[in-house]
Design a protein around this motif. Structure first.
Motif, mmCIF file in Angstrom:
data_model
loop_
_atom_site.group_PDB
_atom_site.id
_atom_site.type_symbol
_atom_site.label_atom_id
_atom_site.label_comp_id
_atom_site.label_asym_id
_atom_site.label_seq_id
_atom_site.Cartn_x
_atom_site.Cartn_y
_atom_site.Cartn_z
ATOM 1 N N LYS A 65 1.314 6.728 -7.853
ATOM 2 C CA LYS A 65 0.939 6.810 -6.515
ATOM 3 C C LYS A 65 -0.824 6.881 -6.426
ATOM 4 O O LYS A 65 -1.410 6.049 -5.566
ATOM 5 C CB LYS A 65 1.261 8.032 -5.725
ATOM 6 N N LEU A 66 -1.311 7.290 -7.327
ATOM 7 C CA LEU A 66 -2.860 7.868 -7.380
ATOM 8 C C LEU A 66 -3.515 6.314 -7.592
ATOM 9 O O LEU A 66 -4.458 6.091 -7.033
ATOM 10 C CB LEU A 66 -3.222 8.508 -8.512
ATOM 11 N N GLN A 69 -3.540 4.325 -4.520
ATOM 12 C CA GLN A 69 -4.488 4.648 -3.617
ATOM 13 C C GLN A 69 -5.923 4.179 -4.409
ATOM 14 O O GLN A 69 -6.993 3.942 -3.279
ATOM 15 C CB GLN A 69 -4.503 6.134 -3.964
ATOM 16 N N GLN A 72 -6.690 0.884 -3.320
ATOM 17 C CA GLN A 72 -7.019 0.480 -1.945
ATOM 18 C C GLN A 72 -8.643 1.183 -1.711
ATOM 19 O O GLN A 72 -9.348 0.475 -1.192
ATOM 20 C CB GLN A 72 -6.296 1.665 -1.043
ATOM 21 N N ALA A 73 -9.140 2.109 -2.281
ATOM 22 C CA ALA A 73 -10.156 2.856 -2.259
ATOM 23 C C ALA A 73 -11.223 2.111 -2.948
ATOM 24 O O ALA A 73 -12.561 1.994 -2.329
ATOM 25 C CB ALA A 73 -10.106 4.257 -2.703
ATOM 26 N N ALA A 345 -9.347 12.279 -4.246
ATOM 27 C CA ALA A 345 -8.332 11.757 -5.234
ATOM 28 C C ALA A 345 -7.688 12.738 -5.878
ATOM 29 O O ALA A 345 -6.257 12.605 -5.876
ATOM 30 C CB ALA A 345 -9.207 11.095 -6.286
ATOM 31 N N PHE A 348 -5.116 14.354 -3.488
ATOM 32 C CA PHE A 348 -3.772 13.271 -3.235
ATOM 33 C C PHE A 348 -2.752 13.531 -4.486
ATOM 34 O O PHE A 348 -1.680 13.457 -4.304
ATOM 35 C CB PHE A 348 -4.272 11.917 -3.284
#
Lengths: 433, 318
Positions: A65-66, A69, A72-73, A345, A348
């Motif tokens: 999941k990280l 993410q 995306q970032a 991060a 999350f």
């Protein structure tokens, strides 16, 4: 007939070749840039390979999941290479010498410095220029090599403490001890109440190391402990003898058959309220006390033995990320680390993995579980942070020498004098080599 | 055709050397390529994967090396590693002891029991194949799996044995953690597997014993034991050698079970584990581990050399 020799050649093969199999494309070796030059992070893009020791479902899911993410970032795609935790550790030296991934999971402190000393990891000072503001001085110190340069970006950590089940304690009316005398008195009371006072297990070899570390830091202080671990020259001393003599007082309160039990079995004794307390890390016990049980997990700092040192030191192993010596995508690796070094991060990731706490400042602590919030309090209140025996000393000393020596002590507590004499003799051959 | 002629002509002359040379000369180019590949590839593999690493281990055993950097970082320290192993390495004496114990137990239990079972199964009893399958089953399982099974059976609080005998909560018998008994718990499991292995070897041997010989002996009035002693046993001689060798090999390479259980510490030390511990790992003591490996090699040779000598002697005798 040739089998014994065959095994040896397999070992050899593993030594010189396993890394090549474990790592990604073989072409990587020829495409590396100079490792000392700085990378232009603003132009970073593409894919970063990631060597992870988190192959089991839980941290793996959180990492997946990280990474989504992170894409995306930052726009960087992460291509993970999942390896079993222990296998990763065993093969780390051949892995780093062959074709390692760009970024990989590793530990802070001596254990990172050892590989930094061998020139096998990249200086990540450039990343620290960006993320430095959100880290404490203690955290910075644990991320630097002996040469003062940064090699690690810390991600998560967790304290070692004495854990217990709050509901059991409430029912029995126990209160957390702060001194050694209170600790022993409590253990005695628990024994009288028909409990195993201290769940203790050492089949795996490493769980007992945490107790040694705490006893040594409480009896001889943090500096003595760290020097003992780093230099290996004071083992045959009354101070170390004192550690084992004090430890002997605890043995009658330990789980029966401790050397045949895994830490998970010990944690079960705590969960099922057969045992009263357990010295372990939140990272381990937190995976046993899950769901509705999570808030039942309480802990207190390892008790004071010598008032001179109080409860100053906390054992808090830090996990983080390193960049290999010549990454294929250096700019991408640095950009990824800048992201992983942020509180956003880390928060999350901790959302799916509540047995650790974030290393960066600025995490929303209201989202922490009760044990996580308590862990932050314990760690931020500490005057010194140790990393754990096998992270504070040389790897070729911790596992082959100290691990069996402690098991031997647990079997024959009366032999402490000869055991430390032997550790001393072996330390001399290893640390001078 | 020509090859056969050469061989036939060479043989009566009793001049094997010349005959062979002539034969080789008459091989076609393709034959020669095939033959040299057939002999060459195994030779290259054996030398490259067995002999060179073995020699490298012996050489490295006189060094101190972390495995990092190139060969110039190797320090030569003479026999220091051997001295340390024999004087200050507390894991070494138990490891040697356990390897020898393993060997002794394998000789005394699985070998005779395997023979006994094979002889019984060879008697055409009912359900023979069922028994065979049951007894052979553990051999199919890997030793690593047997290591996990050992834990399920012998774990102090959760294991089958202590729970059945009521030793799980109080008066716990620490089958796995007590260093004076755990090696025996492991040996029970290792023997369980080894017995099936030996049994199948003997069974194969027994199938090749001519049934008419046994029949003749019975007709002459020999009882079961006498038939076994004077007919079957002598016929099994080649199999005995195989079993002997297999027993030695399996004892010296014992590794998986103990490594699964507790990485071969605390009462389960074996030489193979010590070699692994020191060579493979985060930071390796290559010189020290190689010295341990060399000791293991020497011990293997103590068993293998007499065997080879007797084999060569027999070949020459025939």
């Amino acid at each position: 007939m040739a089998q014994p020799i065959g095994r040896r050649s397999i070992l050899r093969g593993a030594l010189f070749g396993a890394g090549a199999l474990a790592a990604g494309p073989v072409l990587a070796a020829c495409s590396s840039g100079g490792s000392t030059s700085s990378a232009d992070v603003s132009k970073a893009s593409g894919t970063v390979t990631f060597g992870s020791n988190a192959a089991v479902p839980e941290p793996k899911g959180a990492y997946e999941k990280l990474f989504a993410q992170a894409k995306q970032a930052t726009g960087i795609s992460v291509k993970p290479n999942w390896v079993d935790h222990n296998t990763f550790q065993q093969q780390i030296s051949s892995y780093l010498q062959s074709n390692p991934d760009d970024v990989f999971n590793w530990f802070a402190g001596e254990r990172m410095q050892y590989f930094a000393d061998q020139g096998l990891v990249s200086d990540v000072g450039q990343v620290w220029d960006k993320i430095g503001g959100s880290y404490t001085a203690a955290m910075k110190a644990q991320s630097k090599g002996k040469d003062g340069k940064y090699y690690l970006v810390p991600f998560d950590y967790y304290p070692w403490a004495v854990f217990y089940s709050k509901s059991l304690w409430k029912q029995k009316g126990y209160t957390a001890p702060t001194t050694w005398a209170q600790y022993i008195a409590l253990a005695k009371k628990m024994k009288a109440d028909g409990l195993i006072p201290i769940a203790f297990t050492d089949k795996d070899g490493w769980p007992a190391m945490g107790t040694f570390d705490y006893l040594n830091m409480r009896i001889n202080g943090f500096d003595f402990h760290i020097n003992l671990m780093r230099n290996g020259d004071k083992w045959n001393t009354p101070q170390v003898k004192q550690v084992f003599d004090t430890w002997r007082e605890l043995l009658p309160y330990y789980s029966p058959g401790a050397l045949g039990l895994t830490w998970q079995e010990g944690a079960q004794q705590l969960l099922t309220q057969k045992a009263g307390m357990m010295v372990i890390g939140l990272d381990q016990i937190g995976t046993i006390f899950t769901g509705s049980k999570a808030d039942d997990l309480g802990f207190f700092a390892f008790p004071e033995i010598d008032s001179q040192y109080g409860q100053d030191a906390v054992e808090a192993p830090i996990d983080g990320f390193l960049v290999s010596k010549s990454p294929k995508n250096k700019a991408g690796a640095f950009k990824l680390l800048e992201y992983l070094g942020t509180a956003t991060a880390q928060q999350f990731w901790l959302g799916s993995n509540p047995a650790d706490i974030a290393t960066a400042n600025g995490v929303d602590t209201s989202k922490y579980t009760q044990p996580q919030a308590d862990a932050v309090k314990l760690i931020t209140g500490a005057k010194q942070l140790s990393q754990f025996m096998d992270r504070d000393t040389r790897p070729d000393f911790a596992d082959p020498v100290l691990l069996p020596a402690i098991q031997k002590f647990l079997n024959s507590p009366g032999d402490a004098a000869s055991i430390i004499k032997n550790i001393d003799a072996q330390a001399k051959t290893i640390f001078t080599g | 055709m020509t090859v056969v002629e050469g061989a036939v002509r060479g043989a009566p002359e009793r001049d094997e050397g010349r005959g062979r040379r002539r034969r080789v000369r008459r091989l076609t180019g393709r034959d020669r390529v095939v033959l040299s590949l057939m002999a060459g590839i195994p030779t290259v593999l054996t030398v490259g994967l067995v002999w060179l690493p073995a020699l490298a281990s012996i050489v490295l055993s006189f060094s101190n090396w972390s495995g990092f950097g190139d060969f110039s970082s190797i320090q030569w320290i003479g026999t220091e590693n051997y001295k340390n192993i024999f004087t200050i390495y507390p894991e070494f004496p138990p490891a040697i002891g356990h390897n020898l114990l393993w060997l002794a137990v394998f000789f005394c239990l699985p070998a005779p029991v395997g023979l006994f079972l094979a002889v019984q199964l060879d008697k055409q009893i009912k359900f023979s194949r069922v028994y065979q399958s049951i007894l052979f089953m553990p051999v199919v399982l890997s030793l690593a799996l047997i290591g996990f099974m050992t834990e399920l059976i012998f774990s102090p609080t959760q294991g089958l044995l202590n729970n059945l005998t009521g030793h799980a909560d109080h008066h716990v018998i620490d089958w796995i953690g007590n260093p004076s008994i755990n090696i025996y718990a492991v040996l029970v499991m290792a023997c369980w597997r080894q017995t099936g292995y030996v049994m199948i070897l003997f069974l194969a041997g027994l199938k090749s014993v001519d049934a008419s010989l046994k029949e003749a002996a019975s007709l002459d009035g020999a009882n079961g034991w006498q038939v076994f002693r004077h007919v079957t046993w002598p016929a099994l001689r080649p199999i005995n050698v195989v079993v002997l060798v297999v027993t030695v090999i399996e004892s010296l390479r014992a590794f998986d079970i103990v490594y699964i259980i507790n990485k071969g510490t605390n009462g389960l030390q074996l030489l193979s584990v010590l070699v692994t511990d020191n060579i493979i790992g985060e930071a390796s003591r290559i010189g020290f581990g190689s010295a341990l490996a060399t000791i293991l090699l020497v011990i293997s040779l103590i068993f293998i050399v007499p065997y080879l000598i007797s084999m060569f002697r027999r070949d020459r005798g025939e």
